[in-house]
Design an enzyme around this catalytic site. Structure first.
Site, PDB file in Angstrom:
ATOM      1  N   ASP A  54     -32.283  -6.259  19.453  1.00 31.66           N
ATOM      2  CA  ASP A  54     -31.425  -7.240  20.707  1.00 31.66           C
ATOM      3  C   ASP A  54     -29.737  -7.251  20.707  1.00 31.66           C
ATOM      4  O   ASP A  54     -29.340  -7.852  19.742  1.00 31.66           O
ATOM      5  CB  ASP A  54     -32.209  -8.966  20.398  1.00 31.66           C
ATOM      6  CG  ASP A  54     -31.248  -9.626  21.480  1.00 31.66           C
ATOM      7  OD1 ASP A  54     -30.476  -9.176  22.451  1.00 31.66           O
ATOM      8  OD2 ASP A  54     -32.038 -10.458  21.415  1.00 31.66           O
ATOM      9  N   GLU A 133      -7.446   4.873   1.176  1.00 30.00           N
ATOM     10  CA  GLU A 133      -7.232   4.615   0.458  1.00 30.00           C
ATOM     11  C   GLU A 133      -8.137   2.578  -0.070  1.00 30.00           C
ATOM     12  O   GLU A 133      -7.002   1.932   0.346  1.00 30.00           O
ATOM     13  CB  GLU A 133      -6.542   4.581  -0.290  1.00 30.00           C
ATOM     14  CG  GLU A 133      -5.856   5.495  -0.064  1.00 30.00           C
ATOM     15  CD  GLU A 133      -4.257   5.769  -0.799  1.00 30.00           C
ATOM     16  OE1 GLU A 133      -3.787   5.717  -1.072  1.00 30.00           O
ATOM     17  OE2 GLU A 133      -3.875   7.879  -0.805  1.00 30.00           O
ATOM     18  N   GLU A 135      -7.745  -1.108  -0.207  1.00 32.06           N
ATOM     19  CA  GLU A 135      -8.052  -2.048  -1.838  1.00 32.06           C
ATOM     20  C   GLU A 135      -8.902  -3.730  -0.890  1.00 32.06           C
ATOM     21  O   GLU A 135      -9.284  -3.614  -0.390  1.00 32.06           O
ATOM     22  CB  GLU A 135      -6.710  -2.479  -1.863  1.00 32.06           C
ATOM     23  CG  GLU A 135      -5.418  -1.166  -2.150  1.00 32.06           C
ATOM     24  CD  GLU A 135      -4.372  -1.991  -2.113  1.00 32.06           C
ATOM     25  OE1 GLU A 135      -3.064  -0.805  -2.869  1.00 32.06           O
ATOM     26  OE2 GLU A 135      -3.875  -2.698  -1.511  1.00 32.06           O
ATOM     27  N   GLU A 190      -4.934  -2.296  -9.005  1.00 34.35           N
ATOM     28  CA  GLU A 190      -4.094  -2.153  -8.304  1.00 34.35           C
ATOM     29  C   GLU A 190      -2.703  -3.536  -8.702  1.00 34.35           C
ATOM     30  O   GLU A 190      -2.677  -3.926 -10.205  1.00 34.35           O
ATOM     31  CB  GLU A 190      -4.318  -2.794  -6.334  1.00 34.35           C
ATOM     32  CG  GLU A 190      -4.428  -1.621  -5.952  1.00 34.35           C
ATOM     33  CD  GLU A 190      -2.777  -0.753  -5.599  1.00 34.35           C
ATOM     34  OE1 GLU A 190      -1.398  -1.402  -5.645  1.00 34.35           O
ATOM     35  OE2 GLU A 190      -3.171   0.412  -4.818  1.00 34.35           O
ATOM     36  N   GLU A 197      -8.084  -0.538  -6.376  1.00 29.69           N
ATOM     37  CA  GLU A 197      -8.626   0.522  -5.801  1.00 29.69           C
ATOM     38  C   GLU A 197      -8.801   1.243  -6.282  1.00 29.69           C
ATOM     39  O   GLU A 197      -9.428   1.580  -7.203  1.00 29.69           O
ATOM     40  CB  GLU A 197      -6.797   0.820  -5.783  1.00 29.69           C
ATOM     41  CG  GLU A 197      -7.623   1.952  -4.714  1.00 29.69           C
ATOM     42  CD  GLU A 197      -5.996   2.568  -4.015  1.00 29.69           C
ATOM     43  OE1 GLU A 197      -5.545   3.388  -4.123  1.00 29.69           O
ATOM     44  OE2 GLU A 197      -5.242   2.405  -3.595  1.00 29.69           O
ATOM     45  N   HIS A 246      -4.631   2.578   3.336  1.00 34.81           N
ATOM     46  CA  HIS A 246      -3.309   4.113   3.209  1.00 34.81           C
ATOM     47  C   HIS A 246      -4.359   4.864   3.963  1.00 34.81           C
ATOM     48  O   HIS A 246      -5.600   5.042   3.835  1.00 34.81           O
ATOM     49  CB  HIS A 246      -2.765   4.761   2.450  1.00 34.81           C
ATOM     50  CG  HIS A 246      -1.716   3.079   1.616  1.00 34.81           C
ATOM     51  ND1 HIS A 246      -1.113   3.871   0.981  1.00 34.81           N
ATOM     52  CD2 HIS A 246      -1.616   2.071   1.879  1.00 34.81           C
ATOM     53  CE1 HIS A 246      -0.655   2.634   0.669  1.00 34.81           C
ATOM     54  NE2 HIS A 246      -0.062   1.399   1.628  1.00 34.81           N
ATOM     55  N   ARG A 320       8.940   5.287  -0.221  1.00 33.75           N
ATOM     56  CA  ARG A 320       7.776   4.702   0.504  1.00 33.75           C
ATOM     57  C   ARG A 320       7.690   3.377   1.778  1.00 33.75           C
ATOM     58  O   ARG A 320       6.738   2.785   1.486  1.00 33.75           O
ATOM     59  CB  ARG A 320       7.254   4.071  -0.884  1.00 33.75           C
ATOM     60  CG  ARG A 320       6.461   5.523  -1.718  1.00 33.75           C
ATOM     61  CD  ARG A 320       5.721   4.490  -2.752  1.00 33.75           C
ATOM     62  NE  ARG A 320       4.975   6.650  -3.091  1.00 33.75           N
ATOM     63  CZ  ARG A 320       3.946   6.816  -3.156  1.00 33.75           C
ATOM     64  NH1 ARG A 320       3.349   5.927  -2.432  1.00 33.75           N
ATOM     65  NH2 ARG A 320       3.300   7.987  -4.490  1.00 33.75           N
ATOM     66  N   GLU A 337       0.387  10.022   5.907  1.00 37.15           N
ATOM     67  CA  GLU A 337      -0.337   9.119   5.057  1.00 37.15           C
ATOM     68  C   GLU A 337       0.135   7.455   6.091  1.00 37.15           C
ATOM     69  O   GLU A 337       1.474   7.551   6.217  1.00 37.15           O
ATOM     70  CB  GLU A 337       0.545   8.859   3.982  1.00 37.15           C
ATOM     71  CG  GLU A 337      -0.506   7.710   3.512  1.00 37.15           C
ATOM     72  CD  GLU A 337       0.250   7.517   1.791  1.00 37.15           C
ATOM     73  OE1 GLU A 337      -0.474   6.405   0.946  1.00 37.15           O
ATOM     74  OE2 GLU A 337       1.101   7.800   1.161  1.00 37.15           O
ATOM     75  N   ARG A 339       0.166   3.531   6.871  1.00 42.65           N
ATOM     76  CA  ARG A 339       0.254   3.003   5.345  1.00 42.65           C
ATOM     77  C   ARG A 339       0.594   1.314   5.802  1.00 42.65           C
ATOM     78  O   ARG A 339       0.367   0.636   5.036  1.00 42.65           O
ATOM     79  CB  ARG A 339       1.837   2.518   4.239  1.00 42.65           C
ATOM     80  CG  ARG A 339       1.751   4.145   3.785  1.00 42.65           C
ATOM     81  CD  ARG A 339       3.018   4.780   3.326  1.00 42.65           C
ATOM     82  NE  ARG A 339       2.850   3.797   1.917  1.00 42.65           N
ATOM     83  CZ  ARG A 339       3.576   2.751   1.518  1.00 42.65           C
ATOM     84  NH1 ARG A 339       4.128   1.930   2.526  1.00 42.65           N
ATOM     85  NH2 ARG A 339       3.432   2.068   1.007  1.00 42.65           N
TER      86      ARG A 339
END
Length: 448
Positions: A54, A133, A135, A190, A197, A246, A320, A337, A339
């Site tokens: 349904d 990735e 977490e 982490e 992670e 990520h 980063r 990547e 982030r």
């Protein structure tokens, strides 16, 4: 490896499978399932695409007068869960959703990702790979078997026992995932207390998104067996890092070569022109697709300076602090990547949008801006403005307004998903906006 209906029937007998979960994901990213007994009669129904449910009971799907929907299992997603009891094992299949007329349902997130992949193939690529990735946090349960905000360890990045008290839980999660066919690459504590992670190998994007959903299910199940509650909430505790997911992305051409790699790149990054265009598309639409990558009110408590989460729309190589990074690996491992994504995102919707944003960059030849290798967190507002760096939306409310203004992102979602997603999130924001928090009581009640 291709799995056939006969393979499934054989394994049901050999592994004493007594129940079968037909799993699918709703628009909000929550995995649902219809569980049926694994009898010959029910198996025949499932394997001939005649299992029904349904759809009017699922948020954002259909109205009650058009509720009959069919589950079409993807046989290659067949898994036997490595837990069970004396009554037998439980297996599962991830399904696509079809209407009563036999058409793919426009509100099915998995089917929507398939549409984006069809567009990718028309543009000339063979596959889109994803290495996620995700977490998560592990919290203790109280005497009423309800989750608390008390973490079960006070470890930090890459700590090990006895500081990291969850290593046995993580180890069992990894063992279960391995038995289910995951290629786990790493497992570690982490940065934040209670945060973990587990990284598994990249795969084509459809399988990778399926893996994310199964991964969440396994993590929560094993954590509960250890008396813990696992949450993928973006920011469950004030004052510590939140959880991200990520997304490492790469396009492959018809010869199965990484289309993002060019050893002769005149800019010295060893990226192809298509990689720069894809990056340009990701950058141009980044502000507008944030509501899909960070879909909850709580998501924006993570996207603040000081906790390693990206806040600014920029890209770089080693740095980063920007939104998008180009990890050092080259050749077949060349990737971009992103982030900002957090694990509350619906992976099928998020990756459909990211793929379409990148393809828009390639088709429209959108040039990527210059990389920012300086630490953006230490730059002044004026320095960021001079470099053309804008902030991501600061609230779900602002992100929803931006989402509605982007035709590329809207098309990537399809009209049905777009309308229902926005409506649900407006209701979520309205509920939050009228709620009086403890912070407001503490700061205003006595002073005014």
């Amino acid at each position: 490896m291709t799995i056939t209906a006969e393979d499934i029937r054989r394994q049901v007998k050999e592994k004493n499978v007594t129940f079968l979960r037909l799993m699918f994901t709703d628009i909000m990213g929550i995995m649902k399932n219809v569980e049926i007994p694994a009898t010959d009669e029910q198996l025949d129904k499932v394997l001939s695409n005649k299992a029904m449910f349904d759809g009017s009971s699922i948020e954002g799907f259909v109205r009650i007068n058009e509720s009959d929907m069919y589950l079409y299992p993807d046989l290659d997603t067949w898994i036997v869960f490595p837990w069970g009891d004396e009554n037998g094992a439980v297996a599962g299949l991830i399904c696509d959703i079809y209407t009563a007329e036999g058409e793919p349902f426009a509100g099915d997130p998995r089917g929507n990702l398939k549409k984006a992949l069809a567009h990718m193939e028309k543009v000339g690529y063979k596959s889109f790979n994803l290495g996620p990735e995700p977490e998560f946090f592990l919290f203790k349960m109280n005497e009423k078997d309800m989750p608390t905000l008390e973490v079960n360890d006070h470890g930090g990045y890459f700590d090990l026992a006895p500081t990291d008290l969850a290593d046995n839980t993580r180890r069992e999660i990894v063992n279960v995932l391995t038995k289910m066919g995951f290629e786990v690459e790493a497992s570690h504590h982490e940065v934040a207390v209670g945060q973990h992670e587990i990284d598994f190998k990249y795969a084509d994007v459809l399988k990778a998104c399926d893996n994310i959903q199964i991964f969440k299910l396994v993590v929560k199940t094993i954590a509960r067996e250890h008396g813990l509650h696992a949450t993928f909430m973006a920011k469950p505790k004030f004052g510590i890092n939140g959880s991200g997911m990520h997304c490492n992305m790469s396009l492959f051409d018809q010869d199965n070569k990484n289309a993002f790699f060019d050893p002769n790149d005149p800019r010295g990054m060893q990226l192809s022109q298509d990689a720069y265009y894809f990056l340009g598309g990701l950058m141009q639409h980044a502000y507008n697709y944030t509501a899909i990558m960070n879909p909850t009110v709580n998501s924006y408590k993570r996207l603040v300076p000081g906790y390693e989460a990206p806040v600014y729309v920029a890209w770089a190589g080693r740095n980063r602090s920007p939104l998008i990074r180009v990890p050092a690996s080259r050749g077949q491992g060349t990737r971009l990547e992103l982030r900002s994504v957090d694990p509350t995102a619906n992976p099928y919707l998020a990756l459909a949008v990211l793929l379409e944003a990148g393809l828009d960059g390639i088709e429209q030849k959108i040039e990527a801006p210059e990389p920012i290798e300086a630490n953006i967190y230490t730059m002044t507002v004026e320095e960021r403005q001079a470099a053309g760096i804008v902030d991501l939306p600061s609230t779900l409310h602002n992100a929803l307004k931006a989402l509605q203004a982007d035709e590329v992102v809207r098309r990537a979602l399809g009209e049905h998903i777009f309308i229902n997603f926005v409506e649900a999130k407006r209701i979520e924001w309205a509920s939050y906006a009228t709620f009086v928090s403890q912070w407001e009581i503490d700061n205003y009640l006595q002073n005014y």
